[in-house]
Motif scaffolding. Structure first.
Motif, PDB file in Angstrom:
ATOM      1  N   LEU A 109      -4.595  23.943  48.077  1.00 36.77           N
ATOM      2  CA  LEU A 109      -3.533  23.270  48.834  1.00 36.77           C
ATOM      3  C   LEU A 109      -4.020  22.122  49.705  1.00 36.77           C
ATOM      4  CD1 LEU A 109      -1.458  26.381  49.989  1.00 36.77           C
ATOM      5  CD2 LEU A 109      -1.205  25.012  47.919  1.00 36.77           C
ATOM      6  N   GLY A 110      -5.347  21.873  49.718  1.00 35.24           N
ATOM      7  CA  GLY A 110      -5.832  20.843  50.629  1.00 35.24           C
ATOM      8  C   GLY A 110      -6.921  19.946  50.084  1.00 35.24           C
ATOM      9  N   GLN A 131      -0.083  20.773  57.742  1.00 36.51           N
ATOM     10  CA  GLN A 131      -1.159  19.972  57.163  1.00 36.51           C
ATOM     11  C   GLN A 131      -1.133  20.060  55.636  1.00 36.51           C
ATOM     12  OE1 GLN A 131      -1.538  22.241  59.590  1.00 36.51           O
ATOM     13  NE2 GLN A 131      -1.928  20.891  61.345  1.00 36.51           N
ATOM     14  N   GLU A 132      -0.881  21.256  55.105  1.00 38.27           N
ATOM     15  CA  GLU A 132      -0.809  21.429  53.653  1.00 38.27           C
ATOM     16  C   GLU A 132       0.397  20.695  53.071  1.00 38.27           C
ATOM     17  OE1 GLU A 132      -2.969  25.845  53.493  1.00 38.27           O
ATOM     18  OE2 GLU A 132      -0.789  25.663  53.649  1.00 38.27           O
ATOM     19  N   SER A 137       2.416  16.499  49.778  1.00 34.91           N
ATOM     20  CA  SER A 137       3.469  15.484  49.658  1.00 34.91           C
ATOM     21  C   SER A 137       2.880  14.123  49.321  1.00 34.91           C
ATOM     22  CB  SER A 137       4.274  15.403  50.956  1.00 34.91           C
ATOM     23  OG  SER A 137       4.961  16.620  51.200  1.00 34.91           O
ATOM     24  N   ASN A 138       1.670  13.875  49.786  1.00 35.79           N
ATOM     25  CA  ASN A 138       1.025  12.585  49.522  1.00 35.79           C
ATOM     26  C   ASN A 138       0.395  12.508  48.135  1.00 35.79           C
ATOM     27  OD1 ASN A 138       1.696  11.492  51.987  1.00 35.79           O
ATOM     28  ND2 ASN A 138      -0.226  12.111  52.975  1.00 35.79           N
ATOM     29  N   GLN A 139       0.386  13.629  47.395  1.00 30.81           N
ATOM     30  CA  GLN A 139      -0.211  13.616  46.054  1.00 30.81           C
ATOM     31  C   GLN A 139       0.746  13.096  44.992  1.00 30.81           C
ATOM     32  OE1 GLN A 139      -3.543  14.169  46.084  1.00 30.81           O
ATOM     33  NE2 GLN A 139      -2.975  14.304  48.247  1.00 30.81           N
TER      34      GLN A 139
END
Length: 230
Positions: A109-110, A131-132, A137-139
């Motif tokens: 997840l990170g 944070q995850e 979401s940015n991937q």
């Protein structure tokens, strides 16, 4: 290993034509398509998953399913149902069983572990941290959760408040007034982001219930019960 270049030499056409024939695309004669397919079988050609992904616009036709405990009935049931639906639509499943392993969770997840390996992610029974959520979401891939309400992703979940309301109304109709709820606290590792439910405010009728002084949330366990009885 037989390559697309070997098929092109064998059939006397370009690699682009071979690619189109193998993928079933138009602008390839039936005779050429037949010769390419026969050569592929004869030479034992197996397409590279990476090459197929590039040819299809970067799609892998694979969905990651992330669960906490793969052996527990709830997670196993969700995995089985999701895999069947995805398989029927031509998708494969990449399963990640975190098993309450924080390092495994961090990697899945990170980090870039799943970059270009899956087209989407299904997170089951797990409430990701802010944070995850930010990282995933940015991937740029779709994420769906099961059991948790996590903005901005869509979710599939039970209406816990409706379930509680229905259960309390049924008990009230039977004449019960001292109603206890026994369940999991909203703590890790199983944290699906479920809202706290106050049964005394669930229905109009239940508002007449006056909880006894001893009625409060507590960390009940079989061990603590045995100790009190002793």
């Amino acid at each position: 290993m037989t390559s697309i270049h070997d098929l092109a030499r064998e059939t006397g056409v370009s690699t682009a034509t071979v690619s189109r024939a193998l993928r079933g695309l138009p602008r390839v004669s039936e005779d050429t398509r037949r010769r390419v397919m026969e050569a592929a079988v004869r030479l034992g050609y197996v397409p590279s998953p990476h090459a197929v992904g590039l040819a299809s616009g970067g799609q892998t036709r694979t969905v990651a399913i992330v669960v906490l405990f793969v052996t527990r009935w709830f997670f196993a049931t969700v995995i089985s149902g999701a895999e069947q639906v995805l398989r029927e639509r031509g998708y494969d499943v990449l399963l990640y069983n975190l098993d309450d392993d924080q390092e495994a969770r961090r990697r899945v997840l990170g980090t870039h572990l799943l970059t270009k390996r899956v087209d989407a992610m299904l997170i089951v029974g797990l409430g990701p941290t802010p944070q995850e959520v930010h990282w995933l979401s940015n991937q740029g891939m779709p994420v769906v959760t099961v059991g948790a309400r996590v903005a901005p992703w869509p979710s599939v979940r039970v209406d816990d408040e409706l379930v509680a309301r229905t259960a309390v109304e049924h008990l009230l109709e039977l004449g019960h007034r001292r109603i206890a709820y026994v369940g999991m606290l909203n703590d890790p590792p199983i944290n699906a982001g479920l809202p706290a439910i106050d049964i005394t405010n669930t229905t109009d009728a239940s508002r007449s219930i006056t909880p006894p002084p001893s009625a409060r949330a507590s960390r009940w366990t079989m061990a603590s019960t045995s100790a009190r009885e002793a």
